[in-house]
Design a protein around this motif. Sequence first.
Motif, PDB file in Angstrom:
ATOM      1  N   PHE A 173      37.624  77.109  -7.155  1.00 17.79           N
ATOM      2  CA  PHE A 173      36.306  77.569  -7.573  1.00 17.79           C
ATOM      3  C   PHE A 173      36.425  78.930  -8.241  1.00 17.79           C
ATOM      4  O   PHE A 173      36.247  79.970  -7.620  1.00 17.79           O
ATOM      5  CB  PHE A 173      35.359  77.641  -6.375  1.00 17.79           C
ATOM      6  CG  PHE A 173      35.107  76.303  -5.750  1.00 17.79           C
ATOM      7  CD1 PHE A 173      34.626  75.254  -6.513  1.00 17.79           C
ATOM      8  CD2 PHE A 173      35.351  76.091  -4.411  1.00 17.79           C
ATOM      9  CE1 PHE A 173      34.388  74.015  -5.941  1.00 17.79           C
ATOM     10  CE2 PHE A 173      35.108  74.856  -3.828  1.00 17.79           C
ATOM     11  CZ  PHE A 173      34.636  73.811  -4.600  1.00 17.79           C
ATOM     12  N   ARG A 174      36.739  78.881  -9.520  1.00 17.41           N
ATOM     13  CA  ARG A 174      36.894  80.118 -10.287  1.00 17.41           C
ATOM     14  C   ARG A 174      35.585  80.444 -11.004  1.00 17.41           C
ATOM     15  O   ARG A 174      34.920  79.545 -11.518  1.00 17.41           O
ATOM     16  CB  ARG A 174      38.030  79.963 -11.308  1.00 17.41           C
ATOM     17  CG  ARG A 174      39.399  79.759 -10.672  1.00 17.41           C
ATOM     18  CD  ARG A 174      40.486  79.702 -11.733  1.00 17.41           C
ATOM     19  NE  ARG A 174      40.441  78.461 -12.487  1.00 17.41           N
ATOM     20  CZ  ARG A 174      41.193  77.394 -12.226  1.00 17.41           C
ATOM     21  NH1 ARG A 174      42.034  77.412 -11.214  1.00 17.41           N
ATOM     22  NH2 ARG A 174      41.106  76.313 -12.971  1.00 17.41           N
TER      23      ARG A 174
ATOM     24  N   HIS B   6      23.564  66.031  -2.913  1.00 18.70           N
ATOM     25  CA  HIS B   6      23.452  67.126  -1.951  1.00 18.70           C
ATOM     26  C   HIS B   6      24.827  67.437  -1.357  1.00 18.70           C
ATOM     27  O   HIS B   6      25.400  66.639  -0.624  1.00 18.70           O
ATOM     28  CB  HIS B   6      22.459  66.754  -0.848  1.00 18.70           C
ATOM     29  CG  HIS B   6      21.084  66.457  -1.378  1.00 18.70           C
ATOM     30  ND1 HIS B   6      20.191  67.448  -1.707  1.00 18.70           N
ATOM     31  CD2 HIS B   6      20.478  65.279  -1.677  1.00 18.70           C
ATOM     32  CE1 HIS B   6      19.073  66.906  -2.159  1.00 18.70           C
ATOM     33  NE2 HIS B   6      19.226  65.589  -2.160  1.00 18.70           N
ATOM     34  N   PHE B   7      25.329  68.617  -1.681  1.00 18.20           N
ATOM     35  CA  PHE B   7      26.657  69.061  -1.273  1.00 18.20           C
ATOM     36  C   PHE B   7      26.575  70.438  -0.623  1.00 18.20           C
ATOM     37  O   PHE B   7      25.717  71.255  -0.970  1.00 18.20           O
ATOM     38  CB  PHE B   7      27.567  69.220  -2.499  1.00 18.20           C
ATOM     39  CG  PHE B   7      28.357  68.009  -2.875  1.00 18.20           C
ATOM     40  CD1 PHE B   7      29.722  67.939  -2.636  1.00 18.20           C
ATOM     41  CD2 PHE B   7      27.739  66.939  -3.491  1.00 18.20           C
ATOM     42  CE1 PHE B   7      30.452  66.832  -3.007  1.00 18.20           C
ATOM     43  CE2 PHE B   7      28.466  65.823  -3.870  1.00 18.20           C
ATOM     44  CZ  PHE B   7      29.826  65.763  -3.626  1.00 18.20           C
ATOM     45  N   ARG B   8      27.502  70.685   0.262  1.00 15.61           N
ATOM     46  CA  ARG B   8      27.819  72.057   0.640  1.00 15.61           C
ATOM     47  C   ARG B   8      29.344  72.132   0.785  1.00 15.61           C
ATOM     48  O   ARG B   8      30.007  71.173   1.169  1.00 15.61           O
ATOM     49  CB  ARG B   8      27.130  72.481   1.938  1.00 15.61           C
ATOM     50  CG  ARG B   8      27.612  71.748   3.167  1.00 15.61           C
ATOM     51  CD  ARG B   8      27.066  72.353   4.455  1.00 15.61           C
ATOM     52  NE  ARG B   8      27.497  71.585   5.616  1.00 15.61           N
ATOM     53  CZ  ARG B   8      27.309  71.954   6.866  1.00 15.61           C
ATOM     54  NH1 ARG B   8      26.677  73.097   7.135  1.00 15.61           N
ATOM     55  NH2 ARG B   8      27.738  71.202   7.874  1.00 15.61           N
TER      56      ARG B   8
ATOM     57  N   ASP C 292      31.774  78.962  -9.134  1.00 15.42           N
ATOM     58  CA  ASP C 292      32.085  79.131  -7.725  1.00 15.42           C
ATOM     59  C   ASP C 292      31.383  78.028  -6.932  1.00 15.42           C
ATOM     60  O   ASP C 292      30.640  77.209  -7.480  1.00 15.42           O
ATOM     61  CB  ASP C 292      31.690  80.524  -7.241  1.00 15.42           C
ATOM     62  CG  ASP C 292      30.205  80.809  -7.409  1.00 15.42           C
ATOM     63  OD1 ASP C 292      29.406  79.854  -7.544  1.00 15.42           O
ATOM     64  OD2 ASP C 292      29.843  81.998  -7.407  1.00 15.42           O
ATOM     65  N   ALA C 293      31.626  78.002  -5.630  1.00 17.32           N
ATOM     66  CA  ALA C 293      31.106  76.910  -4.806  1.00 17.32           C
ATOM     67  C   ALA C 293      29.582  76.836  -4.852  1.00 17.32           C
ATOM     68  O   ALA C 293      29.002  75.739  -4.892  1.00 17.32           O
ATOM     69  CB  ALA C 293      31.591  77.083  -3.371  1.00 17.32           C
ATOM     70  N   THR C 294      28.915  77.983  -4.868  1.00 17.74           N
ATOM     71  CA  THR C 294      27.455  77.990  -4.901  1.00 17.74           C
ATOM     72  C   THR C 294      26.933  77.414  -6.209  1.00 17.74           C
ATOM     73  O   THR C 294      25.984  76.610  -6.220  1.00 17.74           O
ATOM     74  CB  THR C 294      26.927  79.430  -4.723  1.00 17.74           C
ATOM     75  OG1 THR C 294      27.395  79.944  -3.469  1.00 17.74           O
ATOM     76  CG2 THR C 294      25.406  79.453  -4.755  1.00 17.74           C
ATOM     77  N   ALA C 295      27.570  77.804  -7.314  1.00 19.34           N
ATOM     78  CA  ALA C 295      27.139  77.302  -8.619  1.00 19.34           C
ATOM     79  C   ALA C 295      27.354  75.791  -8.732  1.00 19.34           C
ATOM     80  O   ALA C 295      26.500  75.060  -9.261  1.00 19.34           O
ATOM     81  CB  ALA C 295      27.896  78.022  -9.730  1.00 19.34           C
ATOM     82  N   ILE C 296      28.485  75.320  -8.226  1.00 18.88           N
ATOM     83  CA  ILE C 296      28.762  73.890  -8.280  1.00 18.88           C
ATOM     84  C   ILE C 296      27.764  73.123  -7.418  1.00 18.88           C
ATOM     85  O   ILE C 296      27.240  72.075  -7.820  1.00 18.88           O
ATOM     86  CB  ILE C 296      30.204  73.602  -7.829  1.00 18.88           C
ATOM     87  CG1 ILE C 296      31.201  74.170  -8.836  1.00 18.88           C
ATOM     88  CG2 ILE C 296      30.424  72.105  -7.662  1.00 18.88           C
ATOM     89  CD1 ILE C 296      31.106  73.589 -10.225  1.00 18.88           C
TER      90      ILE C 296
END
Length: 488
Positions: A51-52, A70-72, A56-60
Amino acid sequence: MASSLPRLHAVMVPIPAQGHINPFFHLAKLLAARGFFVTFINTKWTEERIFRPPNDATAISSRLQQQGMHFRFLSLPDGLPPHHPRLLIIHEFFQAIQKLSPAMVRLLQNTADEAPPITCMIADSLFACTEEVATVLGVPRAIFWTFSCSASIALTNSRFLFDKGLIPVNVKEAQRPENLITCLPGNIPPVKPTDLIIFFRSKSDPMFDIFLYVSDKQKKADYMLVNTFDELEGPGDVTGLSNGCPVLTVGPVFFPEFLQASDSSVNISTSLWEDDLDCLKWLDTQEPLSVLYISFGSIAVMSIEQLQELALGLEASQQPFLWVVRIDIADGHAAVLPEGFSERVNGRGMLVDWSPQLKVLAHPSVGGFLTHNGWNSTLESISMGVPMIGWPLWAEQYHNTRLCKEIWKIGMDIESRLEDDTVLVTREEVEKVVRMMMMTGDEGSDFRKRALKLKEAARRAVKAGGSSHGNLDKFTQDMIGIANSLSI
């Protein structure tokens, strides 16, 4: 999914290696599209590299949410020092990750309020400690096999093979026909001892006992999903994986998204390297089916001497080629290629650090793939109808190479490596096999005809009405039943 149905929640746990994370993420998106809430667990080491910014994870997660999925993403330390080379010292890597069950349980319990109740855990077949996690949480554990079905059967029966004295493998005697392994369950082709995962060639290999332990845990799954398709490895093969639990083929898991690709698709790279997109422009300048694509995956390494022999063989073949030369491919260091090589092949050959492999294999200029035969690469090549030259290096790659050559008849191999994995493959052998593959690389070649038939079979499998599509629907319905029973 109707609002009256329970909200499904799958916790997905891949081995922290690119070749495992990638199919896990594709499977996660297929399940999310069917109504699952997905918790995707990485180690912090891999998360920081995947996640560069700006992805990043939040944006994805936000982009996936916009697509109705729905992901986390959660992460936990892998227990290794920051500068540890991870998979390059594989036994230390595996010893560390198999101790993660307490931390994983705490992570999921401490974040329980952020998500619906967990319906199931979908764990990598090699992530043995997830059996303990699922037991503590009181949820069923589905194993996702990122290998071929027949290789998975061989691996999950490792303890059985050990008890029968078939491992450790005697490599010198492995090629004798009378030593074929025919006692494995399922309707799979006979297995050569050297087809077995390479860690079983020596009892002194620290991975030997680790993989015996892993195979014991694989037997305790409540469900199994396999990244293959029925038309490639039939239902009779799949039954050999079962310990009494359901087993479903669901692959190729990357293919539905590839077939439906559009500007609005949610794309995320799980690569530890940046794709070189200039190679696609270079391929546009080449003749149809004229280019040999060469890549040995994300982990495998070679000696500098071997890389130089490969380079000189490619040069002598006079065939156009696109070669992925990772920055750490030479035993963890940068490659040192023959003096003047780049200048001599300029225009005919292109070297890149990393490539968008699916787009490369789908390009009309690519006529063959020189590959380590990792299962992801093998399945991607099959799905794009590209015949292969197998150069197996480790893990279960010898198994996949033989399937391609002898069972599906869609490729060739580097013969000297099958007899001795320590051999230096000469430039002469490279030149010979490349010429043989690419000279038959036109539409009329038998390799290509068979590969194109499998491509169409893979396409049918993942579309509505196909075997893999239907199996994912069945898995979803089964999990709805489990969720209903848990809510009573």
